[in-house]
Design an enzyme around this catalytic site. Structure first.
Site, short mmCIF file in Angstrom:
data_model
loop_
_atom_site.label_atom_id
_atom_site.label_comp_id
_atom_site.label_asym_id
_atom_site.label_seq_id
_atom_site.Cartn_x
_atom_site.Cartn_y
_atom_site.Cartn_z
N ALA A 67 50.40 30.25 -15.54
CA ALA A 67 50.79 31.51 -14.93
C ALA A 67 49.88 31.87 -13.75
O ALA A 67 48.93 31.17 -13.43
CB ALA A 67 50.77 32.62 -15.98
N HIS A 68 50.20 33.01 -13.10
CA HIS A 68 49.48 33.39 -11.88
C HIS A 68 48.02 33.73 -12.16
O HIS A 68 47.66 34.25 -13.19
CB HIS A 68 50.18 34.56 -11.16
CG HIS A 68 50.40 35.77 -12.01
ND1 HIS A 68 51.19 36.81 -11.62
CD2 HIS A 68 49.95 36.13 -13.22
CE1 HIS A 68 51.21 37.75 -12.53
NE2 HIS A 68 50.45 37.34 -13.52
N ASN A 69 47.18 33.36 -11.19
CA ASN A 69 45.74 33.64 -11.19
C ASN A 69 44.97 32.92 -12.30
O ASN A 69 43.82 33.26 -12.58
CB ASN A 69 45.47 35.14 -11.27
CG ASN A 69 45.97 35.89 -10.06
OD1 ASN A 69 47.11 36.37 -10.05
ND2 ASN A 69 45.15 35.98 -9.03
N GLN A 73 54.25 38.38 -4.93
CA GLN A 73 53.24 37.38 -5.27
C GLN A 73 52.85 36.66 -3.98
O GLN A 73 53.52 35.72 -3.54
CB GLN A 73 53.81 36.41 -6.30
CG GLN A 73 54.36 37.08 -7.56
CD GLN A 73 53.27 37.72 -8.40
OE1 GLN A 73 52.37 37.04 -8.90
NE2 GLN A 73 53.36 39.03 -8.59
N SER A 119 45.78 35.14 -15.38
CA SER A 119 44.38 35.53 -15.17
C SER A 119 43.44 35.01 -16.25
O SER A 119 42.36 35.56 -16.45
CB SER A 119 44.26 37.05 -15.06
OG SER A 119 45.02 37.54 -13.97
#
Length: 348
Positions: free
Chosen positions: A236-238, A195, A256
């Site tokens: 969470a990521h993005n 990441q 995302s």
């Protein structure tokens, strides 16, 4: 401060003793004779007759109770302003300078009046803006940039290469920039996906205690200007959270996903990954959004659906215990009629 000073600050209309000394702020049922309170919700109007408060903020057209009154257009917002006037925030921001127990790396750039408090660790190449307070036991990773007038409470961890804007408040135990939850299943084993992205927190964001915001896999996870995150929120990521959103406790946003501006999600709600929730949408408590939703959506249930539709479903569900016996009777009656019909057909 004197009541007339408060009234001037609120641009209100004063009725009563403007020279009264106000020592604090409290709720209408708990207020003391030297404190000021407010009434914004009609259900509390009856409490005007029994409150001990020395002064009360109310709206236009609301009858007083013989005590000193400040009338304003929006009593709730006026009360917030009074809370700000009496806030102990200045005390929390005291003691500019670097505590002798703090550890600073190389090429750390600090603005004016920055407070670095006990047992804080700041890695190399960190930048911190004017008037920002870093309270005890905070970790700030290499290359991170924090803007001006921020307040970072104890035990916050801010990982490397993170960007945080001005006037950001981060409460105890929050983690900014932890690895996104990314793994590739190969040959029945999970292999970690590096990441290597970042997190960007824009101006005037507030992040609750023990909230976690994961760094992006490649680009950035972004929390836009003015958004407020409650305690125990997982981003969470993005993920991209729009401006002026409010996410209550235990909300989870999967990777995302994009939330438009002014989205409100109530406690324990959330959204699945790779979807878009339009601006000005509301997600009610314990609801899960599982597909793209247009702006202005009001959603509830699992999976989340339009709130009015969900209410009709709940209302129909409550009728099932009464409907089931009737349905059973109808089934039996239909079977009897079909049997008689068969007898008639056989007779002819």
């Amino acid at each position: 401060m004197k009541l007339k000073e408060i009234c001037e600050h609120l641009d209100g209309e004063l009725s009563g003793d403007g020279n009264m000394e106000i020592t604090g702020v409290s709720g209408i049922n708990e207020a003391l004779p030297t404190q000021i309170t407010f009434v914004a919700n009609p259900k509390y109007i009856a409490a005007l007759a029994t409150t001990q408060a020395g002064a009360i903020i109310i709206g236009h057209g609301v009858p007083g109770n013989g005590k000193s009154i400040i009338r304003v257009k929006d009593p709730y917002w006026a009360f917030v302003q009074v809370l700000q006037m009496f806030s102990s925030d200045k005390n929390r921001r005291a003691f500019p300078g670097i505590d002798k127990t703090a550890i600073l790396g190389e090429n750390v750039k600090l603005g004016e009046r920055v407070s670095i408090q006990a047992f804080t660790y700041i890695a190399d190449n960190v930048e911190i803006g004017d008037d920002t307070v870093i309270q005890p036991y905070v970790y700030i990773g290499e290359g991170t940039k924090i803007g001006a007038d921020g307040l970072i409470y104890p035990h916050v961890s801010i990982r490397e290469e993170i960007t945080i804007g001005d006037r950001v408040i981060i409460h105890c135990g929050a983690v900014i920039g932890s690895d996104g939850f990314g793994f590739a299943p190969v040959n029945k084993r999970q292999h970690k996906i590096p990441q290597i992205g970042t997190v960007v927190i824009e101006d005037d964001v507030e992040i609750g205690a023990n909230t976690t915001i994961d760094r992006a896999t490649l680009a950035e996870t972004r929390i836009k200007r003015g958004t407020k995150l409650d305690n125990l929120v997982q981003i969470a990521h993005n993920v991209v959270i729009g401006e002026d959103c409010c996410l209550a406790a235990q909300v989870g946003i999967a990777g995302s996903t994009t939330l438009g501006d002014r989205v409100n999600i109530a406690g324990h709600g959330g959204a699945a990954g790779h979807l878009t929730l339009g601006e000005d949408s509301v997600v009610y408590a314990k609801s899960a959004v599982t597909k793209d939703m247009p702006p202005g959506s009001h959603l509830s249930g699992f999976p989340a659906r339009p709130h009015k539709q969900q209410l009709r479903i709940r209302a129909a569900t409550r009728k099932l215990p009464k409907l089931l016996p009737e349905f059973t009777k109808l089934q039996k009656r239909v079977a009897e009629l079909e049997a008689k019909l068969q007898e008639l057909e056989d007779a002819t």
